[in-house]
Design an enzyme around this catalytic site. Structure first.
Site, mmCIF file in Angstrom:
data_model
loop_
_atom_site.group_PDB
_atom_site.id
_atom_site.type_symbol
_atom_site.label_atom_id
_atom_site.label_comp_id
_atom_site.label_asym_id
_atom_site.label_seq_id
_atom_site.Cartn_x
_atom_site.Cartn_y
_atom_site.Cartn_z
ATOM 1 N N THR A 59 -9.764 5.366 -0.645
ATOM 2 C CA THR A 59 -9.382 3.970 -0.856
ATOM 3 C C THR A 59 -7.870 3.821 -0.891
ATOM 4 O OG1 THR A 59 -11.426 3.624 -2.112
ATOM 5 C CG2 THR A 59 -9.722 1.946 -2.325
ATOM 6 N N CYS A 60 -7.187 4.748 -1.501
ATOM 7 C CA CYS A 60 -5.721 4.680 -1.579
ATOM 8 C C CYS A 60 -5.105 4.781 -0.188
ATOM 9 C CB CYS A 60 -5.174 5.785 -2.472
ATOM 10 S SG CYS A 60 -5.748 5.702 -4.182
ATOM 11 N N SER A 61 -5.572 5.736 0.595
ATOM 12 C CA SER A 61 -5.020 5.881 1.939
ATOM 13 C C SER A 61 -5.337 4.658 2.788
ATOM 14 C CB SER A 61 -5.503 7.171 2.603
ATOM 15 O OG SER A 61 -6.911 7.200 2.697
ATOM 16 N N SER A 63 -5.576 1.591 1.682
ATOM 17 C CA SER A 63 -4.679 0.504 1.268
ATOM 18 C C SER A 63 -3.302 0.668 1.908
ATOM 19 C CB SER A 63 -4.565 0.424 -0.265
ATOM 20 O OG SER A 63 -3.790 1.465 -0.801
#
Length: 168
Positions: A59-61, A63
């Site tokens: 999810t971080c990547s 975003s």
């Protein structure tokens, strides 16, 4: 303290995001080349702070990829992607992904950014990492939008952040 979820389980941060219509807290962070950068270096620009636990999670990547795509069309705005990842990991990710429109910044040295913005996890498996949040700051240095994602595995509301930026 904000109560959110991490994998459906309760998790807490040490504070709350800055309040809308207030002056954004100052910060000093580390760039991918290990130089330091401060809030004052972005004076005169609208800012989107994309805050997250680690670029090495899905999810971080995502975003970072999404905001990189959005940033290509932004005028007078900068997207700052902020985590506690080491600058080497941030640089590796950007090189592998072709990320060129956002700035990767790290809070690994002092953790002061996470404290001042109220986003440091104080418990859970992500203790001491930064919770997934978005803060939009206008050219005058005022907070115009905030979101702390309630389930850490979920993506932020990109559309709402971009909308707030357009009206900053």
């Amino acid at each position: 303290m904000a109560s959110i979820k991490l994998g459906g389980n309760p998790a807490n941060t040490l504070g709350e995001l800055p309040t809308k219509n207030t002056k954004a807290p100052d910060f000093t962070l580390t760039k991918s080349d290990l130089s330091t950068v401060s809030f004052s270096d972005y004076e005169g620009h609208n800012l989107v702070l994309n805050i997250f636990p680690s670029v090495d999670t899905g999810t971080c990547s995502q975003s970072v990829r999404q905001f990189n795509q959005e940033a290509a069309n932004m005028k007078d705005a900068k997207v700052l992607c902020i985590s506690k990842d080491l600058p080497f990991a941030q640089q590796r990710f950007c090189g592998a992904e072709g990320i060129e429109n956002v700035e990767m910044l790290s809070d690994y040295k002092t953790g002061q950014f996470g404290e001042d913005y109220g986003v440091t996890f104080i418990d859970s498996a992500f203790e001491s990492l930064l919770s997934r949040s978005v803060v939009v700051i206008n050219k005058k240095g005022e907070v115009v939008y905030t979101e702390q994602v309630q389930e850490t595995a979920d993506e932020p509301n990109y559309e709402a952040a971009i909308e707030a930026l357009m009206h900053a």
